[in-house]
Design an enzyme around this catalytic site. Structure first.
Site, PDB file in Angstrom:
ATOM      1  N   CYS A 157      -2.172  -1.071   8.890  1.00 49.00           N
ATOM      2  CA  CYS A 157      -1.632   0.155   9.494  1.00 49.00           C
ATOM      3  C   CYS A 157      -1.279  -0.071  10.957  1.00 49.00           C
ATOM      4  O   CYS A 157      -0.217   0.355  11.431  1.00 49.00           O
ATOM      5  CB  CYS A 157      -2.637   1.293   9.371  1.00 49.00           C
ATOM      6  SG  CYS A 157      -3.012   1.733   7.668  1.00 49.00           S
ATOM      7  N   CYS A 192       0.808  -1.220   0.000  1.00 49.88           N
ATOM      8  CA  CYS A 192       0.000   0.000   0.000  1.00 49.88           C
ATOM      9  C   CYS A 192       0.841   1.271   0.000  1.00 49.88           C
ATOM     10  O   CYS A 192       0.308   2.365  -0.136  1.00 49.88           O
ATOM     11  CB  CYS A 192      -0.936   0.012   1.207  1.00 49.88           C
ATOM     12  SG  CYS A 192      -0.055   0.066   2.762  1.00 49.88           S
TER      13      CYS A 192
END
Length: 165
Positions: free
Chosen positions: A130, A60
């Site tokens: 994340c 990402c």
């Protein structure tokens, strides 16, 4: 202009069925940490009292640098900071991680799990990477500090076990 065109579509009969719009926004904690990130910055990576964790997710494009400053005598983390290139969830996860590590012993921060960060921020499954980055950054910063100091708690324990066996 878009509103005018939309009104015309409704007037022509295209708006007879109303479709509910689902808002998939971030949780308010994510928005707060994104808009007001805590502990942004960096320390001198060559300082022997600083541990630096640099991690990234190639899938990402998120890159996270988390640094901790340790008081050598007490073993407590006295300060922490981060710099993150990524989405709002990555920035929020970094910000939360720096808040959670401050004032804790190095051994205690290793028990911070990505699931705790994700739960705190109410991250959706697609953004769990994340919080995983934040956990990895904490572990990498502690490992860097231990390497700089020429010691590793795990190596000490292994040495003690083999010496007593």
């Amino acid at each position: 202009m878009l509103r005018a065109g939309g009104k015309r579509l409704v007037e022509l009969g295209f708006g007879q069925k109303t479709v509910p719009v689902v808002w998939r926004g971030y949780h308010e904690r994510v928005v707060d940490h994104y808009n007001n990130p805590r502990n942004v910055g960096s320390f001198d990576k060559n300082d022997p009292d600083v541990g630096t964790g640099l991690v990234g997710a190639p899938a990402c494009g998120d890159v996270m640098k988390l640094q901790i400053k340790i008081d050598e005598t007490s073993g407590k983390i006295v300060d922490a900071c981060f710099k993150t290139f990524g989405c709002g969830s990555a920035i929020a996860s970094s910000s939360v991680a720096t808040e959670w590590v401050k004032g804790k012993q190095m051994e205690d921060v290793l028990s911070i799990k990505n699931t705790e960060i994700a739960k705190h921020l109410s991250l959706p499954p697609v953004k769990l990477h994340c919080s995983m980055l934040a956990e990895d950054a904490i572990k990498a910063a502690v490992k860097d500090y231990e390497t700089k100091r020429g010691r590793s708690e795990r190596n000490k324990e292994a040495t003690l076990k083999t010496a007593t066996a």
